[in-house]
Scaffold this motif. Structure first.
Motif, PDB file in Angstrom:
ATOM      1  N   ASN A   1      70.013  -7.098  -5.005  1.00 49.50           N
ATOM      2  CA  ASN A   1      68.731  -6.977  -5.797  1.00 49.50           C
ATOM      3  C   ASN A   1      68.191  -5.710  -5.568  1.00 49.50           C
ATOM      4  O   ASN A   1      67.029  -5.701  -6.111  1.00 49.50           O
ATOM      5  CB  ASN A   1      68.015  -8.067  -5.724  1.00 49.50           C
TER       6      ASN A   1
ATOM      7  N   ALA B   1      60.749 -10.911  -3.123  1.00 48.23           N
ATOM      8  CA  ALA B   1      61.712 -10.482  -4.143  1.00 48.23           C
ATOM      9  C   ALA B   1      62.754 -11.619  -4.264  1.00 48.23           C
ATOM     10  O   ALA B   1      63.275 -12.281  -5.317  1.00 48.23           O
ATOM     11  CB  ALA B   1      62.263  -9.141  -4.124  1.00 48.23           C
TER      12      ALA B   1
ATOM     13  N   VAL C   1      61.082  -3.413 -16.668  1.00 47.82           N
ATOM     14  CA  VAL C   1      61.057  -4.069 -15.243  1.00 47.82           C
ATOM     15  C   VAL C   1      59.915  -3.118 -14.549  1.00 47.82           C
ATOM     16  O   VAL C   1      60.084  -2.093 -14.412  1.00 47.82           O
ATOM     17  CB  VAL C   1      62.396  -3.805 -14.324  1.00 47.82           C
TER      18      VAL C   1
ATOM     19  N   GLY D   1      56.686  -3.163 -11.633  1.00 50.06           N
ATOM     20  CA  GLY D   1      55.996  -3.770 -10.427  1.00 50.06           C
ATOM     21  C   GLY D   1      54.899  -2.872  -9.786  1.00 50.06           C
ATOM     22  O   GLY D   1      55.158  -1.586  -9.967  1.00 50.06           O
TER      23      GLY D   1
ATOM     24  N   ALA E   1      59.285  -7.027 -10.961  1.00 49.08           N
ATOM     25  CA  ALA E   1      59.831  -6.609  -9.640  1.00 49.08           C
ATOM     26  C   ALA E   1      59.058  -6.385  -8.481  1.00 49.08           C
ATOM     27  O   ALA E   1      57.715  -6.278  -8.879  1.00 49.08           O
ATOM     28  CB  ALA E   1      60.573  -5.320  -9.906  1.00 49.08           C
TER      29      ALA E   1
ATOM     30  N   THR F   1      60.251  -7.815 -17.151  1.00 47.91           N
ATOM     31  CA  THR F   1      60.791  -8.604 -15.760  1.00 47.91           C
ATOM     32  C   THR F   1      59.854  -7.934 -14.466  1.00 47.91           C
ATOM     33  O   THR F   1      59.784  -6.711 -14.758  1.00 47.91           O
ATOM     34  CB  THR F   1      62.176  -8.130 -15.568  1.00 47.91           C
TER      35      THR F   1
ATOM     36  N   CYS G   1      62.290   1.061 -15.980  1.00 50.59           N
ATOM     37  CA  CYS G   1      62.031   0.396 -14.624  1.00 50.59           C
ATOM     38  C   CYS G   1      60.884   1.110 -14.382  1.00 50.59           C
ATOM     39  O   CYS G   1      60.849   2.604 -14.004  1.00 50.59           O
ATOM     40  CB  CYS G   1      63.218   0.475 -13.812  1.00 50.59           C
TER      41      CYS G   1
ATOM     42  N   LEU H   1      69.242  -2.834 -12.992  1.00 50.84           N
ATOM     43  CA  LEU H   1      68.174  -3.523 -12.920  1.00 50.84           C
ATOM     44  C   LEU H   1      68.322  -5.191 -12.931  1.00 50.84           C
ATOM     45  O   LEU H   1      67.456  -6.022 -13.199  1.00 50.84           O
ATOM     46  CB  LEU H   1      67.554  -3.079 -14.364  1.00 50.84           C
TER      47      LEU H   1
ATOM     48  N   VAL I   1      62.385  -2.746  -5.808  1.00 46.96           N
ATOM     49  CA  VAL I   1      62.722  -1.424  -6.220  1.00 46.96           C
ATOM     50  C   VAL I   1      61.973  -0.295  -5.279  1.00 46.96           C
ATOM     51  O   VAL I   1      60.596  -0.735  -4.816  1.00 46.96           O
ATOM     52  CB  VAL I   1      62.020  -1.071  -7.544  1.00 46.96           C
TER      53      VAL I   1
ATOM     54  N   GLU J   1      57.921  -3.939  -5.568  1.00 41.30           N
ATOM     55  CA  GLU J   1      58.175  -2.455  -5.367  1.00 41.30           C
ATOM     56  C   GLU J   1      57.301  -1.808  -4.147  1.00 41.30           C
ATOM     57  O   GLU J   1      56.267  -1.137  -4.449  1.00 41.30           O
ATOM     58  CB  GLU J   1      57.841  -1.764  -6.614  1.00 41.30           C
TER      59      GLU J   1
ATOM     60  N   LEU K   1      64.004 -11.815  -7.891  1.00 41.83           N
ATOM     61  CA  LEU K   1      63.532 -10.459  -8.571  1.00 41.83           C
ATOM     62  C   LEU K   1      64.240  -9.453  -8.018  1.00 41.83           C
ATOM     63  O   LEU K   1      64.505  -9.218  -6.977  1.00 41.83           O
ATOM     64  CB  LEU K   1      61.904 -10.333  -8.751  1.00 41.83           C
ATOM     65  N   PRO K   2      64.176  -8.242  -9.071  1.00 39.11           N
ATOM     66  CA  PRO K   2      64.414  -6.904  -8.435  1.00 39.11           C
ATOM     67  C   PRO K   2      63.599  -6.411  -7.097  1.00 39.11           C
ATOM     68  O   PRO K   2      62.354  -6.727  -7.370  1.00 39.11           O
ATOM     69  CB  PRO K   2      64.644  -6.049  -9.520  1.00 39.11           C
TER      70      PRO K   2
END
Lengths: 437, 437
Positions: B249, B207, B147, B149, B186, B184, B126, B353, B215, B188, B212-213
């Protein structure tokens, strides 16, 4: 420089670890017999013709690492038991396994340890265990340097039986290995909690009379401190002071639970310390006040302790942990900087073992105990600062060559002094008998 | 099972990390295309003919490791500055170096990171950094899963400039990489201390709207907690709760300085945590209450953080540190046992994740993200317990093969998807420009 040059190690960042911490970019080291004959920039040593050349290829040339506390043959118990309360671990796993040991098993376990140490850049170690003559023979066969001593304690030993035979065994070790170029014998009472005052005093006298190191586990856990306090009315360090056996030849291993007065005593008597961070963490002993001791100029080396509480003998990982642990513990990122930790694992380790005149740094006239690190790898690229890499990025598998007393023990990951397939097979065979006990 | 079997990995201790933690001695895994088609004892899979076979030779077969927090391209700053007060490190070294970054440099640094991760058994990471489209492209070229971002914060970014362009850049990332099998995206936002409430809220909405995640760095240091408390009258976790952006998430990285109420909130909202022990130690942030969080069933992965605060991406070393640090900190050797830590670095990392349906364990139907450990080495001999070895004895250099999404990225230490000599040369070239800034 006299005589034919036998070996030259060239073309690397040369970390001398000498008193000035000199670093020579594009450095080289020449070796005659067992001794370093010249140290300097490649250009200056270019005229030297040697029988053998090790090309560091832009990597790092440095003194071999010194492991100030281990129990080499415990490699045989690597991963046998983890994540357990201390007494369950000891009584249900380690002591029963140790009761099955004999001279042959300890020899095999020590060879396995030597293989691992040579491959991960350790050239010298301090050992406390059973059947130490077998440890000394294995070490000599592997070509490593070591300080070894039979563990002495009040209860019957699987090796020598009663304690008086333990002193007799130690005297035999001293006689057998006197003047050996690689092996130094030490007198090694286990700890204040497993050794009565008489045992401790007799051991100290024997060490002093023979000019040898005295090695002991000291103040490892809170329960040890509390037990000794109850029994003798003093801390473990205070108890040894009362017995008159603190002195510059004493190597105190662990030193996790210390009062300010303990540290005053350690400093006052120039006692040496082995810091074993990963073992202290894994067994949940706690965090040694190492930075405080170093600030008091107490000489401190780094040890892995035995494989069953670590679970490897990789001093590069141990340096990394030592540097980081005390930053987290003190909330100060400036403590235990890379150079300090590198000195602990080299020249300060040599001082801790009383052999700083012959090893621990790359200087003309010292014995050639030298390793080479291959830095041409993704996880070591780029390189702004070799000291930082050695402590924070390198692991033992990055060692390209290991030389002890002028002899090349490993080059390009190939061991030169042992039949490693046989050592691995023998070790696995012994492990089977331990599981099936 | 349908289709031709493309790959079989056989003859190893198979650590599935499935819900029952099944371990199959003499196990094998078959792969069709990108997917695991069969898992079981070698004997049962013996009839399968595959185009390619990887022989684990008695070693360990396990899911690839998942690094839940890093800044991949910071490999370029590995060892640039260490052992410094946090603000000196950031303001005098890291920020000036980052100001010189561009898309090409980040691509090179990310390729270098991918090389290191593939060689040390990490198959998914990530990432939060600048120029994340370059990170995604490098990752895709290397064949890894990630992942990624773009970091969002209040001050101007060397990539996108003002924050609104940061959101625009993130939207472009989402469009570009939608439905990619490996990448993927994210959203962030950097942290509560570098992001105003509006930024945090907008990021959370983006997100959520895109599934989406989210972070973020959270509660990393005491000074962060004290600053946020002063500014918003709440802890960092409480502040995010007040903004309504805690949720399943959210991946909260670090979580070092937490109150009981913070942990209650994290548990209540099923927030995921990335534990980064070595970075927290090296930067002297302190020790995260990870064992407490795990005891509350909070999903916790393991991250290395960036290379400039670690200084490598070796998740095996990170597992070792995670297992030991909390034993020392709690004075309890039974916490953070090997299996718990292995799950953190595999299936729990995947859950953190949001990709646990496709990776993190070896189960039929999941994507084939698999690594093989060579245990035929002195430091991994004998082997009583593979889980113990993986956490306490193995390092990244022991990885023999890495497979992601069914593609063999590394075998016998040879990288298959990149010209590693060129990546190393390009990285060194960039390092020279950084030093000479």
């Amino acid at each position: 420089m006299t005589g034919t040059t036998d070996l030259i190690i060239t073309n690397g960042f040369l970390m001398t670890m000498d008193p000035e911490n000199n670093v020579i970019e594009n450095g080289a080291v020449a070796v005659v017999g067992d001794t370093i004959s010249a140290v300097g920039p490649m250009d200056e040593l270019a005229c030297i013709k040697a029988k053998e050349t090790i090309d560091a290829a832009g990597g790092i040339i440095m003194p071999g690492l010194i492991n100030t506390q281990t129990h080499a043959a415990m490699t045989l118990f690597r991963g046998l038991a983890d994540d357990l309360p201390l007494m369950t671990w000891l009584n249900d796993y380690i002591f029963p396994a140790e009761a099955q040991l004999d001279e042959n098993k300890v020899h095999v376990g020590s060879m396995l340890a030597c293989a691992e140490m040579i491959l991960s850049g350790t050239t010298c170690f301090c050992d406390m265990y059973l059947f130490e003559d077998a440890v000394a023979r294995a070490t000599k066969a592997a070509g490593m340097r070591a300080v070894v001593g039979e563990v002495l304690y009040d209860f019957p030993s699987p090796n020598y039986g009663e304690i008086e035979k333990g002193f007799h065994y130690t005297r035999q070790l001293i006689d057998t290995w006197r003047d050996d170029p690689l092996i130094t014998i030490a007198v090694e009472p286990h700890s204040p909690y497993l050794c009565a005052p008489d045992l401790l005093t007799e051991a100290a006298v024997m060490a002093k009379d023979n000019g040898l190191p005295l090695v002991i586990h000291l103040s490892e856990t809170r329960s040890e401190v509390s037990d000794i306090q109850k029994k003798y009315g003093a801390t473990p360090v205070g108890h040894l002071a009362d017995l008159g056996i603190l002195g510059p030849n004493l190597l105190a291993c662990h030193c996790v639970v210390l009062s300010n007065s303990d540290m005053d005593l350690i400093g006052q008597y120039d006692v040496k310390v082995s810091h074993n961070p990963e073992s202290n963490m894994k067994l949940a002993a706690g965090v040694s006040p190492v930075w405080d001791m170093i600030s008091r100029n107490i000489c401190t080396g780094i040890g892995t302790d035995g494989c069953s509480s670590n679970n490897n003998l990789d001093l590069f990982e141990e340096m990394d942990t030592a540097a980081k642990l005390h930053k987290a513990n003190s909330l100060d990122p400036t403590v235990m900087n890379a150079t300090t930790v590198l000195r602990m694992a080299t020249i300060d380790g040599a001082r801790a073992l009383g052999i700083e005149d012959i090893t621990g740094s790359i200087e003309t006239g010292k014995k050639a105990d030298i390793i080479v690190i291959d830095t041409n790898k993704p996880h070591l690229t780029p390189m702004y600062n070799p000291a930082s890499h050695l402590v924070y990025s390198v692991n033992g598998s990055d060692v390209y060559a290991s030389v002890v007393n002028g002899q090349v023990l490993m080059k390009d990951r190939k061991l030169m002094t042992m039949d490693i397939k046989k050592v691995l097979a023998d070790s696995r065979q012994i492990a089977k008998t331990i599981v099936n006990q």
